[in-house]
Scaffold this active site. Structure first.
Site, short mmCIF file in Angstrom:
data_model
loop_
_atom_site.label_atom_id
_atom_site.label_comp_id
_atom_site.label_asym_id
_atom_site.label_seq_id
_atom_site.Cartn_x
_atom_site.Cartn_y
_atom_site.Cartn_z
N GLU A 7 0.84 -1.20 0.00
CA GLU A 7 0.00 0.00 0.00
C GLU A 7 0.88 1.25 0.00
O GLU A 7 2.04 1.21 0.45
CB GLU A 7 -0.89 -0.03 1.27
CG GLU A 7 -1.83 1.15 1.37
CD GLU A 7 -2.91 0.98 2.44
OE1 GLU A 7 -2.83 0.01 3.23
OE2 GLU A 7 -3.83 1.83 2.48
N ASN A 43 -12.34 -1.12 -1.01
CA ASN A 43 -11.68 -1.75 0.13
C ASN A 43 -12.35 -1.30 1.42
O ASN A 43 -12.60 -0.10 1.62
CB ASN A 43 -10.20 -1.33 0.17
CG ASN A 43 -9.53 -1.69 1.49
OD1 ASN A 43 -9.22 -2.85 1.75
ND2 ASN A 43 -9.32 -0.69 2.36
N GLU A 44 -12.66 -2.22 2.28
CA GLU A 44 -13.25 -1.90 3.60
C GLU A 44 -14.30 -0.80 3.45
O GLU A 44 -14.25 0.22 4.14
CB GLU A 44 -12.17 -1.54 4.62
CG GLU A 44 -11.21 -2.69 4.87
CD GLU A 44 -10.34 -2.55 6.12
OE1 GLU A 44 -10.33 -1.48 6.74
OE2 GLU A 44 -9.67 -3.54 6.45
N TYR A 91 -7.02 -9.20 11.22
CA TYR A 91 -5.73 -8.90 11.86
C TYR A 91 -5.70 -9.52 13.24
O TYR A 91 -6.72 -9.55 13.95
CB TYR A 91 -5.53 -7.39 11.97
CG TYR A 91 -5.18 -6.74 10.63
CD1 TYR A 91 -3.89 -6.83 10.12
CD2 TYR A 91 -6.14 -6.06 9.90
CE1 TYR A 91 -3.57 -6.25 8.90
CE2 TYR A 91 -5.82 -5.48 8.66
CZ TYR A 91 -4.53 -5.59 8.18
OH TYR A 91 -4.20 -5.02 6.96
N GLU A 131 -6.15 -9.16 3.43
CA GLU A 131 -5.36 -8.50 4.49
C GLU A 131 -5.37 -9.41 5.70
O GLU A 131 -6.43 -9.72 6.26
CB GLU A 131 -5.94 -7.13 4.85
CG GLU A 131 -5.71 -6.09 3.77
CD GLU A 131 -6.11 -4.68 4.18
OE1 GLU A 131 -6.07 -4.36 5.38
OE2 GLU A 131 -6.47 -3.90 3.27
N GLN A 179 2.04 -6.21 5.53
CA GLN A 179 2.25 -5.83 4.16
C GLN A 179 3.68 -6.18 3.75
O GLN A 179 4.47 -6.54 4.62
CB GLN A 179 2.00 -4.35 3.97
CG GLN A 179 0.58 -3.91 4.32
CD GLN A 179 0.25 -2.48 3.84
OE1 GLN A 179 1.04 -1.80 3.21
NE2 GLN A 179 -0.94 -2.02 4.19
O1 AHR Z 1 -3.07 -2.65 6.25
C1 AHR Z 1 -3.34 -1.45 6.89
C2 AHR Z 1 -4.80 -1.03 6.77
O2 AHR Z 1 -5.59 -1.95 7.47
C3 AHR Z 1 -5.39 -1.04 5.39
O3 AHR Z 1 -5.12 0.14 4.71
C4 AHR Z 1 -6.84 -1.16 5.65
O4 AHR Z 1 -7.53 -1.79 4.59
C5 AHR Z 1 -6.90 -1.96 6.95
O5 AHR Z 1 -7.77 -1.42 7.85
#
Ligand code: AHR
Length: 522
Positions: free
Chosen positions: A53, A200-201, A269, A325, A374
């Protein structure tokens, strides 16, 4: 019928072997039975994808140094990072975000570098983004890496026309204003783009939409994302985060909606103690280690929850889950920009990567794409850079060791293992998966999550005969061991010889807090 019978016999045989092994040793409770003669679904290489990103020092400094940089580069892309990523055989790279994607206007990033618009990266540190890395630079990067492009379009602040034109600019071979513009900018032939995400999101940074509203918008945007020539877009709809199954239900339930995408993204995450207490990436104790492993394992439940809904509407499993992600999210390194999400990477992250990749392997039928967040200098990176220096993280080594599973076929297996107990909580001590590649080699990837004790694992491999077993191990003295620019080899793989192979039973002694990948050949 015959297949079922054979499998049943294999299991019976495995059961006998294990029972006799247990009787012999009286102590063996850990077993991983692998049925080698009945390969299952292909483990898509795309679940070993990465994500870069415009965030902190991922693209700028980490990948892109520019044509005039003193750092050795190819078309502005730093060579050390390029060569290291090539070694991983990365199958696809997602770009330009993340949250950045829904603020990105692709026309700002084409044409002569000095004429490109500078914008503010509002999500990530408020820094000026000069757009020197844009569409042509990204596509060059994918060419140099030999990987597929995964482009994330802008729904949140973009227009249908803007997104449609981007796809035309990228992939059309016909004469049109967009393809003429591409040619003016130096690219005659259209590129191939495999994956394209529609936002995205969008439940959050991508526009704070409701599931119902996003579903309508997605249908509209998707209508104009054309397949030009032979290019076939795998359209990825914005899916849920974590356990939000109602978002999945909304996108899946209506046939007219689900016909507009091939994949549904899921973000997950791993957090030690929630978003407000993420903890340090390097300075942690066993409780935090345990909590991380526990959070990592929960991605299995997350996938199962969304897959169960998808199974109702798509029992043939045509639509894929795209975990674009995933990874560990800790506090930023002290003294660094909080908006840059720069964190070190320890042996704990290596174990986390192994746990995730084994889980994705097991979901081969439904999980078709996954992207670690990432690639460089952000969150659970595989590479860190500082000026002209580069270091490979423990997570990098796991991705290299697990390459053997790319496009291999999942083998049926059954894992029974002791618990790793911490305080009042427990998790399985082991994580494992097995696959067979096109040459008939079987690969078994194992991880011992317990940092305190080695584990002896009986591993009967049923249905095929093998002669040779080789392996690699990744471990270190401390749970928080990590590589630095000064000491880059503290955590690195070594040849593994903690195994025996007798009467088709493989016995493996897994060191505490370790990852082992074995190769069985005839
Ligand atoms: O990876 C960091 C961020 O986490 C990304 O930009 C977003 O899609 C997510 O919330």
């Amino acid at each position: 019928m015959r297949k079922t019978f054979l499998l049943f016999s294999s299991y019976l045989l495995a059961g006998c072997i294990i029972a006799s092994a247990q009787k012999e040793s009286q102590t063996t409770v850990n077993q991983f039975v692998v049925i080698a003669n009945n390969p299952g679904p292909v483990i898509s290489k795309d679940i070993y994808g990465h994500f870069s990103e415009h965030l902190g020092r991922c693209i700028y400094e980490g990948i892109w140094v520019g044509y005039d940089s003193k750092i050795p580069n190819t078309h502005g892309i730093r060579n050390d990072v390029l060569f290291a990523l090539r070694e991983l055989k990365i199958p696809n790279l997602r770009w330009p975000g993340g949250c950045f994607a829904d603020t990105y206007h692709w026309k700002d990033g084409i044409g002569p570098q000095e004429k490109r618009a500078s914008i503010i990266n509002t999500h990530w540190g408020g820094v000026t983004e000069d757009n020197s890395f844009g569409t042509h630079e990204f596509m060059k990067l994918t060419e140099l890496l030999g990987c597929d492009a995964y482009i994330n379009g802008n729904v949140g602040s973009g227009t249908v026309r803007e997104m449609a034109e981007w796809v035309e600019y990228l992939t059309s071979g016909s004469d049109s204003p967009m393809t003429r513009l591409r040619k003016e900018n130096g690219r005659e032939e259209p590129w191939k783009v495999k994956f394209f995400a529609i936002g995205n999101e969008n439940w959050g940074c991508g526009g704070n939409m409701t599931a119902e509203y996003y579903t309508d918008v997605m249908r509209q945007f998707s209508t104009y994302l054309n397949n030009y020539g032979e290019n076939r877009l795998y359209r990825v709809a914005c899916g849920p985060s974590d356990y939000n199954v109602s978002w999945t239900e909304t996108l899946m339930k209506d046939p007219a909606s689900r016909s507009r995408f091939q994949g549904l993204s899921v973000h997950y995450y791993s957090l030690v103690d929630g978003w407000n207490n993420k903890g340090s990436a390097t300075d942690f104790d066993e409780r935090q280690w345990f909590q991380t492993m526990r959070a990592n394992l929960q991605i299995n439940e997350v996938i199962k929850g969304h897959a169960a809904i998808m199974d109702r509407y798509d029992p043939q499993k045509i639509k894929g889950i795209v975990v674009d992600e995933w990874g560990n999210w800790f506090n930023v390194e002290p003294g660094t920009n909080p908006g840059f999400l720069y964190q070190q990477n320890t042996l704990r992250d290596a174990l986390s990567a192994a746990v995730h990749l084994n889980i994705f392997n097991h979901h081969a039928e439904r999980v078709k794409v996954a992207n670690l967040a990432q690639t460089v200098n952000v969150l659970q990176s595989v590479i860190l850079t500082e000026g002209d220096k580069m270091v490979l993280t423990p997570t990098y080594h796991v991705f290299r060791m697990f390459r053997v599973h790319h496009d291999s076929r999942l083998l049926q297996s059954d894992l029974k293992c002791e618990d790793y107990v911490f305080g009042e909580r427990k998790i399985p001590s082991l994580s494992a998966s097995a696959s067979v590649d096109k040459e008939g080699r079987v690969h078994i990837s194992l991880a011992n999550l317990n940092p305190n004790k080695p584990i002896v694992l009986a591993c009967p491999v049923i249905g095929e005969t093998f002669n040779k077993v080789t392996g690699e191990v990744l471990t270190a003295d401390a749970i928080n061991a990590y590589n630095t620019f000064e000491a880059s080899d503290k955590v690195k793989p070594a040849a593994f010889n903690g195994h025996t192979f007798k009467n088709g039973v493989l016995t493996v002694t897994l060191p505490a807090k370790s990852i082992v990948v074995l190769e069985l050949t005839k």
